[in-house]
Design an enzyme around this catalytic site. Structure first.
Site, mmCIF file in Angstrom:
data_model
loop_
_atom_site.group_PDB
_atom_site.id
_atom_site.type_symbol
_atom_site.label_atom_id
_atom_site.label_comp_id
_atom_site.label_asym_id
_atom_site.label_seq_id
_atom_site.Cartn_x
_atom_site.Cartn_y
_atom_site.Cartn_z
ATOM 1 N N THR A 63 0.766 -1.312 -0.226
ATOM 2 C CA THR A 63 -0.005 0.236 -0.067
ATOM 3 C C THR A 63 0.999 1.311 -0.007
ATOM 4 O O THR A 63 0.574 2.225 -0.863
ATOM 5 C CB THR A 63 -0.937 -0.154 1.294
ATOM 6 O OG1 THR A 63 -1.795 -1.228 1.357
ATOM 7 C CG2 THR A 63 -1.823 1.263 1.191
ATOM 8 N N THR A 64 2.037 1.201 0.788
ATOM 9 C CA THR A 64 2.818 2.306 0.892
ATOM 10 C C THR A 64 3.469 2.664 -0.396
ATOM 11 O O THR A 64 4.046 3.774 -0.655
ATOM 12 C CB THR A 64 3.753 2.232 1.958
ATOM 13 O OG1 THR A 64 3.141 2.023 3.276
ATOM 14 C CG2 THR A 64 4.738 3.488 2.425
ATOM 15 N N LYS A 188 0.295 -9.787 8.809
ATOM 16 C CA LYS A 188 0.233 -8.139 9.063
ATOM 17 C C LYS A 188 -0.921 -7.874 9.564
ATOM 18 O O LYS A 188 -1.820 -7.647 8.886
ATOM 19 C CB LYS A 188 1.051 -7.689 7.776
ATOM 20 C CG LYS A 188 0.996 -5.976 8.171
ATOM 21 C CD LYS A 188 1.367 -5.380 6.841
ATOM 22 C CE LYS A 188 1.373 -3.727 7.087
ATOM 23 N NZ LYS A 188 1.679 -3.156 5.833
#
Length: 328
Positions: A63-64, A188
């Site tokens: 995502t980052t 995660k």
């Protein structure tokens, strides 16, 4: 007086850097140039920095890293470039999850088999729960079973982030997935709910899955998650403060809870404040301010506004005041 708490560890235990999905792993940004194209020189330079910092690995195409805004050609370039930096102590992981089981299988197989010029394979893939579709818990079990079977020799980390996907993978679901799929080795957990971490750890231990790893995916609750059974972090802020994130884990493993608390409170300004703007707007602004990369993002994300930039400057000022080292 510092309170010391000793965790039970085995003298035969391998270093974290040898184990898949362990320790401090950076959710890496993707730099773009002023024309909006991949900035591969900046990407490679930043990977060298992350490697030198001592983090145990990085996730590419997460995502980052703005994965949903990348073309397949760009994704391939990033993964191949990253694999050239991989060693036994610095692992490359690839985000391959989508909201389609078939597409996730295709991407997972592709990146599990992709080799660098030196013959390196990714150490594992990270697979987010299918977003938008909002499958049931039974649907999640079937989804991960099909993906795991398609890459049976590749370690997989589940990525649970209900704020982005609209679905929450429950502890009992995780237990069933872990029991039925030997190559799914970690999660995660990014719900920011430490109760969920504790429930997952208790449930996994109950069925003999003590080695199944829970990684914090929420920097603000990283330390509480460690106390509740997490064993590391996949972090956004380690793009900026890798040493502090490593020191937190090192001190926790030593049982030095006084130092852990100090670091947690000193770094809380970034671990919490950075996410007051959509990720990765904040981390890219800070890295640009530090001349690591540009602020450029892919629409519909846009660089920080003047007001947001002032808030982010304040975070850097507070880190300096709290003696948290940046980019060292």
């Amino acid at each position: 007086m510092s309170y010391k708490w000793s965790a039970k560890t085995s003298s035969k235990e391998k270093p974290l850097s040898h184990l898949p999905f362990s320790g401090v792993i950076t959710a890496l940004i993707t730099p773009f140039n002023n024309e909006g194209n991949l900035d591969l020189p900046a990407f490679n330079d930043f990977l060298k920095y992350q490697k030198k910092s001592g983090v145990h690995g990085v996730v590419i195409l997460g995502t980052t890293g703005e994965n949903v805004a990348l073309s397949e050609e760009e994704s391939e370039q990033l993964v191949l470039s990253a694999l050239d930096h991989q060693t036994d102590h610095f692992h490359i992981y690839v985000g391959t999850g989508t909201n389609s089981t078939q597409t996730t299988i295709i991407k997972s197989m592709k990146y599990a088999q992709m080799k660098s010029s030196t013959g390196q394979l990714a150490k594992g893939v990270m697979v987010v729960t299918p977003y938008y579709n909002r499958p049931s818990q039974n649907g999640l079990i079937k989804h991960y079973e099909e993906v795991a079977k398609s890459i049976s020799d590749t370690p997989i980390c589940i990525y649970n982030v209900p704020s982005r996907t609209g679905v929450n993978l429950l502890p009992q679901t995780l237990v069933q997935i872990s029991l039925e799929n030997k190559n799914i080795v970690a999660i995660k957990e990014a719900a920011g709910n430490v109760n969920a971490v504790a429930e997952m750890r208790i449930a996994l231990n109950h069925v003999g899955k003590q080695n199944f790893k829970i990684l914090s995916g929420d920097d603000a609750t990283y330390v509480p998650a460690l106390m509740c059974g997490a064993e590391g972090v996949i972090s956004v802020t380690s793009n900026v403060i890798p040493k502090a994130m490593l020191d937190i884990l090192d001190n926790f493993k030593k049982g030095d809870l006084s130092s852990v608390q100090k670091l947690h409170l000193a770094a809380f300004c970034i671990n919490n404040g950075l996410f007051s703007v959509p990720n990765p707007i904040g981390v890219k602004w800070i890295l640009s301010h530090l001349r690591i990369c540009g602020t450029n993002l892919r629409a519909p994300l846009y660089p920080a506004s003047d007001k947001e930039a002032e808030m982010l400057k304040g975070i850097l000022f507070q880190l300096e005041k709290n003696n948290i080292k940046i980019l060292t």
